[in-house]
Design a protein around this motif. Structure first.
Motif, short mmCIF file in Angstrom:
data_model
loop_
_atom_site.label_atom_id
_atom_site.label_comp_id
_atom_site.label_asym_id
_atom_site.label_seq_id
_atom_site.Cartn_x
_atom_site.Cartn_y
_atom_site.Cartn_z
N ASN A 81 0.80 -1.22 0.00
CA ASN A 81 0.00 0.00 0.00
C ASN A 81 0.84 1.28 0.00
OD1 ASN A 81 -2.30 -1.53 0.00
ND2 ASN A 81 -2.70 -1.32 2.19
N ASN A 82 2.15 1.11 0.01
CA ASN A 82 3.05 2.27 -0.06
C ASN A 82 4.12 2.01 -1.11
OD1 ASN A 82 4.18 4.77 0.56
ND2 ASN A 82 5.42 3.94 2.25
N SER A 83 3.64 1.63 -2.31
CA SER A 83 4.53 1.36 -3.45
C SER A 83 5.59 0.31 -3.13
CB SER A 83 5.21 2.65 -3.92
OG SER A 83 4.24 3.61 -4.29
N CYS A 84 5.23 -0.61 -2.26
CA CYS A 84 6.11 -1.71 -1.88
C CYS A 84 7.44 -1.24 -1.28
CB CYS A 84 6.36 -2.64 -3.05
SG CYS A 84 4.88 -3.57 -3.50
N SER A 85 7.37 -0.13 -0.57
CA SER A 85 8.54 0.34 0.15
C SER A 85 8.72 -0.46 1.44
CB SER A 85 8.40 1.82 0.49
OG SER A 85 7.26 2.04 1.30
N ALA A 86 9.89 -0.36 2.03
CA ALA A 86 10.18 -1.09 3.26
C ALA A 86 9.20 -0.71 4.36
CB ALA A 86 11.61 -0.80 3.70
N LEU A 87 8.74 -1.71 5.10
CA LEU A 87 7.81 -1.49 6.21
C LEU A 87 8.59 -1.58 7.52
CD1 LEU A 87 4.93 -1.03 7.22
CD2 LEU A 87 4.62 -3.52 7.21
N SER A 88 8.84 -0.44 8.13
CA SER A 88 9.55 -0.44 9.41
C SER A 88 8.55 -0.59 10.55
CB SER A 88 10.34 0.86 9.57
OG SER A 88 9.47 1.98 9.61
N GLY A 89 9.02 -1.10 11.66
CA GLY A 89 8.19 -1.23 12.85
C GLY A 89 7.24 -2.39 12.84
N ALA A 90 7.31 -3.27 11.83
CA ALA A 90 6.44 -4.44 11.79
C ALA A 90 6.98 -5.53 12.71
CB ALA A 90 6.34 -4.98 10.37
N LEU A 91 6.08 -6.27 13.32
CA LEU A 91 6.46 -7.40 14.16
C LEU A 91 6.49 -8.66 13.30
CD1 LEU A 91 4.13 -6.66 17.21
CD2 LEU A 91 6.50 -5.91 16.87
#
Length: 246
Positions: free
Chosen positions: A90-100
């Motif tokens: 949902n964010n142009s497949c950018s890195a998702l920080s803070g995910a568990l």
């Protein structure tokens, strides 16, 4: 004894979990919907959401208590580093920080911690928590775990289970990671004659390959297939990217 089928809605009923093979317990779920209402087979932007799979019969019981990067515990085997990157569709497949990110896998003999002493798994490991852990993704969407190379058991190819949550603890995706195969692959090498030095004694006789595994057999795009590099003497490193809708 061969593992038996786990019925997700009947776990509390105990004895029912031992009716069908474990391989069926890990059967693929192709109808799951993501948090934004799209199906896991659909794509938006530049990437496709990774396939959704069952947690299987041995999910981590209290993952929040197992925040650690070294998940080896008392298990022995070929050293193994697991590097998983989480991206946000949902964010142009950018890195998702803070995910568990929770992971779990079997030991070199095909056994899981937190379970056992039943027909599903004869060896009783109910009081220990090896080869399970949780980490939070960094600014690059990356988590890294130290472990040992997974073994295998009847009906399944070598694999790792993964459950991804957002920072608030909302489930985003449950999936599994498969391993490359072939005569020179890490799977073949670890389970070959050289691996016996590290305690891998099953060999490849009776092994279920990805093409016959009922979780990975329809992964024609290879979205669940990892990259594994390294050697027996130096250890192996797995790298893999999982796309979620956050």
């Amino acid at each position: 004894m061969e593992r038996k089928h786990f019925l997700k809605n009947g776990l509390a009923a105990l004895g029912l979990a031992a009716i069908a093979p474990l391989a069926s317990a890990c059967k693929k779920n192709t109808d799951t919907t993501t948090t934004d209402g799209s199906t896991t087979s659909g794509s938006t932007g530049s990437c496709t959401i990774s396939p959704t799979e069952t947690e299987g019969p041995f999910p981590t019981k209290s993952p929040g208590t197992l925040v650690k990067s070294d998940i080896t515990g008392d298990r022995t085997g070929v050293p193994f580093t697991i590097k998983i990157t989480i991206t946000n569709k949902n964010n142009s497949c950018s890195a998702l920080s803070g995910a568990l990110v929770d992971i779990w896998h079997c030991d070199k003999d095909g056994n899981y911690s937190e379970y056992g002493g039943t027909s599903m798994q004869s060896t009783n490991y109910t009081s220990v928590h090896f080869l399970r852990g949780r980490q939070t993704t960094d600014s690059n969407g990356l988590v890294t775990f130290t472990s040992i190379f997974p073994g295998w058991y009847s009906g399944r190819a070598t694999h790792i289970h993964v459950h991804v949550y957002n920072a608030a603890g909302t489930s985003l995706l449950v999936t599994q990671i498969s391993f490359p195969e072939g005569s020179t692959s890490a799977v073949a090498t670890v389970n070959g004659s050289g691996g016996t030095t590290y305690g891998y004694t099953k060999g490849m006789s009776g092994y279920t390959y990805n093409a016959s595994d009922n979780v990975f057999s329809d992964d024609t795009a290879g979205m669940e297939l990892s990259t594994v590099t390294g050697s027996l003497s130096g250890g192996y490193t797995l790298t893999h990217t999982i796309n979620v809708a956050a």
